[in-house]
Scaffold this active site. Structure first.
Site, PDB file in Angstrom:
ATOM      1  N   LYS A  48       4.032  32.868  49.991  1.00  0.00           N
ATOM      2  CA  LYS A  48       2.828  32.213  50.056  1.00  0.00           C
ATOM      3  C   LYS A  48       1.734  33.209  50.691  1.00  0.00           C
ATOM      4  CE  LYS A  48       0.175  30.271  52.980  1.00  0.00           C
ATOM      5  NZ  LYS A  48      -0.152  29.622  54.030  1.00  0.00           N
ATOM      6  N   ASP A  83       0.361  26.393  49.160  1.00  0.00           N
ATOM      7  CA  ASP A  83       0.831  26.105  50.157  1.00  0.00           C
ATOM      8  C   ASP A  83       0.845  24.326  50.184  1.00  0.00           C
ATOM      9  OD1 ASP A  83      -1.948  24.921  50.090  1.00  0.00           O
ATOM     10  OD2 ASP A  83      -2.606  26.113  51.886  1.00  0.00           O
TER      11      ASP A  83
END
Ligand code: SF4
Length: 197
Positions: A105, A123
């Protein structure tokens, strides 16, 4: 809805962005922006080795949560970038993920924001929104990340990255989403199962 969506973390250099992203975990961008200037002024990638140490970083960021871990990640990243990457933040996903704490991420955030590469960072919030809107039907962030890779075109991904952040941050929040003013009620799973009922 958000024509001016962009990264809300303040930074001027790649290493400043990387540090800001590390600090932003479970903390708002506003809080990070408040403490960043002093830290950035004190420690840069070109800082003298003798002048950078863990406790010094802790001193600057101790107002944010998890500051001990975050300080360690920043310190270890600083060391690794200096020793292995010739003072340059890597510009590819694979090498970025060799830095301490940097997972897929964070690597995608850096690539999308810094280098404008076609990456959409997923996320927990983006995972929530994409599921609410039926783009995906997944149980975990990792599954959503994989689906998003093939679901959206490269030309849309980096723009979507910013749009989705604004959407979950200012509209489709985890609790009390603004459904009453939402243009997506007709395609929203959450709306159908929680509000309409
Ligand atoms: S209807 Fe509500 S839950 Fe659904 S996308 Fe809009 S704000 Fe989010």
């Amino acid at each position: 809805m958000f024509p001016n969506a962009k990264c809300e973390l303040d930074f001027e250099t790649p290493f400043q962005l990387l540090r800001a992203v590390i600090m932003s975990a479970q903390t708002t961008d506003k809080q990070v922006n408040k403490i960043s200037p002093n830290l950035f002024k004190e420690i840069s990638l070109s800082s003298d080795v003798e002048k950078v140490w863990l406790e010094k970083i802790e001193k600057y960021i101790k107002k944010i949560g998890l500051y001990r871990n975050k300080s360690r990640f920043i310190f270890e990243s600083w060391k690794k970038i200096n020793s292995e990457f010739n003072w340059l933040v890597p510009d590819n996903i694979k090498e970025l993920q060799t830095l301490p704490w940097v997972g897929i991420k964070t690597a995608k955030v850096v690539m999308a924001v810094l280098y404008n590469w076609p990456y959409l960072a997923v996320d927990t919030h983006v995972h929530r929104v994409l599921n609410r809107l039926w783009f995906v039907h997944t149980k975990s962030r990792e599954q959503t990340d994989k689906k998003a890779e093939i679901l959206f075109s490269d030309s849309d991904k980096s723009r979507l990255h910013h749009l989705l952040i604004f959407f979950w941050r200012y509209h489709c929040t985890s609790r009390n989403p603004k459904c009453e003013t939402c243009p997506f009620t007709n395609i929203c799973k959450y709306y159908k199962t929680n509000i309409m009922k």
